[in-house]
Design a protein around this motif. Structure first.
Motif, PDB file in Angstrom:
ATOM      1  N   PHE A 288      18.813  27.378  48.568  1.00 50.91           N
ATOM      2  CA  PHE A 288      17.739  28.071  49.853  1.00 50.91           C
ATOM      3  C   PHE A 288      18.495  29.707  48.880  1.00 50.91           C
ATOM      4  O   PHE A 288      19.285  30.625  49.881  1.00 50.91           O
ATOM      5  CB  PHE A 288      18.971  27.822  50.842  1.00 50.91           C
ATOM      6  CG  PHE A 288      18.267  26.500  51.592  1.00 50.91           C
ATOM      7  CD1 PHE A 288      17.165  26.330  52.052  1.00 50.91           C
ATOM      8  CD2 PHE A 288      19.795  24.902  51.286  1.00 50.91           C
ATOM      9  CE1 PHE A 288      16.789  25.413  52.102  1.00 50.91           C
ATOM     10  CE2 PHE A 288      19.343  23.968  51.730  1.00 50.91           C
ATOM     11  CZ  PHE A 288      17.476  23.630  52.503  1.00 50.91           C
ATOM     12  N   GLY A 289      18.544  29.582  48.293  1.00 46.00           N
ATOM     13  CA  GLY A 289      19.520  31.470  47.500  1.00 46.00           C
ATOM     14  C   GLY A 289      20.553  31.176  46.970  1.00 46.00           C
ATOM     15  O   GLY A 289      21.115  32.225  46.929  1.00 46.00           O
ATOM     16  N   GLY A 290      21.314  29.922  47.144  1.00 45.22           N
ATOM     17  CA  GLY A 290      22.651  29.933  46.706  1.00 45.22           C
ATOM     18  C   GLY A 290      23.375  30.350  45.284  1.00 45.22           C
ATOM     19  O   GLY A 290      22.197  30.072  44.544  1.00 45.22           O
ATOM     20  N   GLY A 291      24.264  30.420  44.917  1.00 45.87           N
ATOM     21  CA  GLY A 291      24.598  30.690  43.178  1.00 45.87           C
ATOM     22  C   GLY A 291      24.553  29.266  42.565  1.00 45.87           C
ATOM     23  O   GLY A 291      25.018  29.530  41.504  1.00 45.87           O
ATOM     24  N   GLY A 292      25.089  28.002  43.498  1.00 50.63           N
ATOM     25  CA  GLY A 292      25.114  26.767  42.742  1.00 50.63           C
ATOM     26  C   GLY A 292      26.644  26.142  42.131  1.00 50.63           C
ATOM     27  O   GLY A 292      27.833  27.741  43.038  1.00 50.63           O
ATOM     28  N   ILE A 293      27.576  25.667  41.828  1.00 51.25           N
ATOM     29  CA  ILE A 293      29.159  25.781  41.601  1.00 51.25           C
ATOM     30  C   ILE A 293      28.988  26.714  40.252  1.00 51.25           C
ATOM     31  O   ILE A 293      29.992  27.242  40.813  1.00 51.25           O
ATOM     32  CB  ILE A 293      28.872  24.223  40.577  1.00 51.25           C
ATOM     33  CG1 ILE A 293      28.887  23.149  41.883  1.00 51.25           C
ATOM     34  CG2 ILE A 293      30.323  24.189  40.075  1.00 51.25           C
ATOM     35  CD1 ILE A 293      30.015  23.185  42.457  1.00 51.25           C
ATOM     36  N   GLU A 294      28.354  27.761  39.279  1.00 53.09           N
ATOM     37  CA  GLU A 294      28.563  27.717  38.315  1.00 53.09           C
ATOM     38  C   GLU A 294      29.357  29.968  39.349  1.00 53.09           C
ATOM     39  O   GLU A 294      30.205  30.757  39.351  1.00 53.09           O
ATOM     40  CB  GLU A 294      28.145  28.349  37.396  1.00 53.09           C
ATOM     41  CG  GLU A 294      27.932  27.088  36.549  1.00 53.09           C
ATOM     42  CD  GLU A 294      29.163  26.767  35.749  1.00 53.09           C
ATOM     43  OE1 GLU A 294      30.173  27.584  35.617  1.00 53.09           O
ATOM     44  OE2 GLU A 294      29.620  25.945  36.043  1.00 53.09           O
ATOM     45  N   GLY A 295      28.038  30.385  39.874  1.00 50.46           N
ATOM     46  CA  GLY A 295      28.020  30.871  40.990  1.00 50.46           C
ATOM     47  C   GLY A 295      28.948  31.818  42.035  1.00 50.46           C
ATOM     48  O   GLY A 295      30.112  32.110  42.076  1.00 50.46           O
ATOM     49  N   THR A 296      28.963  30.402  42.360  1.00 49.67           N
ATOM     50  CA  THR A 296      30.649  30.306  44.318  1.00 49.67           C
ATOM     51  C   THR A 296      31.481  30.428  43.276  1.00 49.67           C
ATOM     52  O   THR A 296      33.100  30.734  44.271  1.00 49.67           O
ATOM     53  CB  THR A 296      29.643  29.485  44.994  1.00 49.67           C
ATOM     54  OG1 THR A 296      28.544  29.409  44.995  1.00 49.67           O
ATOM     55  CG2 THR A 296      30.923  28.953  46.061  1.00 49.67           C
ATOM     56  N   GLY A 297      31.969  29.368  42.023  1.00 49.15           N
ATOM     57  CA  GLY A 297      32.977  29.508  41.085  1.00 49.15           C
ATOM     58  C   GLY A 297      33.101  30.723  41.119  1.00 49.15           C
ATOM     59  O   GLY A 297      34.262  31.399  40.577  1.00 49.15           O
ATOM     60  N   GLN A 298      32.585  31.615  40.918  1.00 46.39           N
ATOM     61  CA  GLN A 298      33.154  33.437  40.364  1.00 46.39           C
ATOM     62  C   GLN A 298      33.594  33.836  41.158  1.00 46.39           C
ATOM     63  O   GLN A 298      34.342  34.571  40.450  1.00 46.39           O
ATOM     64  CB  GLN A 298      31.693  33.504  39.328  1.00 46.39           C
ATOM     65  CG  GLN A 298      31.635  32.760  38.073  1.00 46.39           C
ATOM     66  CD  GLN A 298      30.031  33.007  36.923  1.00 46.39           C
ATOM     67  OE1 GLN A 298      29.556  34.392  37.889  1.00 46.39           O
ATOM     68  NE2 GLN A 298      29.600  32.686  35.964  1.00 46.39           N
ATOM     69  N   ALA A 299      33.016  33.919  42.178  1.00 44.30           N
ATOM     70  CA  ALA A 299      32.987  34.361  43.068  1.00 44.30           C
ATOM     71  C   ALA A 299      33.945  33.837  43.687  1.00 44.30           C
ATOM     72  O   ALA A 299      35.114  34.941  44.294  1.00 44.30           O
ATOM     73  CB  ALA A 299      31.456  33.589  44.455  1.00 44.30           C
ATOM     74  N   MET A 300      34.552  32.754  43.592  1.00 44.99           N
ATOM     75  CA  MET A 300      36.103  32.108  44.001  1.00 44.99           C
ATOM     76  C   MET A 300      37.038  32.824  43.554  1.00 44.99           C
ATOM     77  O   MET A 300      38.041  33.345  44.022  1.00 44.99           O
ATOM     78  CB  MET A 300      36.068  30.392  44.282  1.00 44.99           C
ATOM     79  CG  MET A 300      35.049  30.256  45.451  1.00 44.99           C
ATOM     80  SD  MET A 300      35.697  30.296  46.724  1.00 44.99           S
ATOM     81  CE  MET A 300      35.248  28.575  47.305  1.00 44.99           C
ATOM     82  N   GLU A 301      36.868  32.754  41.865  1.00 51.19           N
ATOM     83  CA  GLU A 301      38.073  33.201  41.837  1.00 51.19           C
ATOM     84  C   GLU A 301      37.970  35.088  41.651  1.00 51.19           C
ATOM     85  O   GLU A 301      38.966  35.457  41.621  1.00 51.19           O
ATOM     86  CB  GLU A 301      37.810  33.371  39.889  1.00 51.19           C
ATOM     87  CG  GLU A 301      37.925  31.911  39.189  1.00 51.19           C
ATOM     88  CD  GLU A 301      37.980  31.302  37.548  1.00 51.19           C
ATOM     89  OE1 GLU A 301      38.067  32.216  37.021  1.00 51.19           O
ATOM     90  OE2 GLU A 301      38.070  30.021  37.903  1.00 51.19           O
ATOM     91  N   ALA A 302      37.028  35.468  41.508  1.00 50.84           N
ATOM     92  CA  ALA A 302      36.976  37.067  42.245  1.00 50.84           C
ATOM     93  C   ALA A 302      38.023  37.555  43.589  1.00 50.84           C
ATOM     94  O   ALA A 302      38.326  38.823  43.686  1.00 50.84           O
ATOM     95  CB  ALA A 302      35.354  37.841  42.156  1.00 50.84           C
TER      96      ALA A 302
END
Length: 70
Positions: free
Chosen positions: A39-53
């Protein structure tokens, strides 16, 4: 208690069921965005990068926990 009372479906119960299913569906879709990239999400990698940011380290573990919680 007559026979009709035993098989009567309460409209409030049906309404609550529909609300719970709708809310659960939204949360499941949001979790799938985080975990799987659906559904257009970032997956684990994209969400992980956003969480670290945002300051949540380690990002991948935080993303996994957030996705599973949803």
């Amino acid at each position: 208690m007559n026979r009709r009372d035993r098989h009567c479906v309460d409209r409030r119960d049906v309404g609550l069921l529909l609300l719970r299913l709708g809310t659960g569906g939204v949360l499941a879709a949001h979790g799938a965005q985080k975990l799987l990239g659906w559904f257009g999400g970032g997956g684990i990698e994209g969400t992980g990068q956003a969480m670290e940011a945002m300051g949540y380290a380690p990002g991948r573990a935080s993303a996994t926990a957030a996705g599973l919680a949803e």
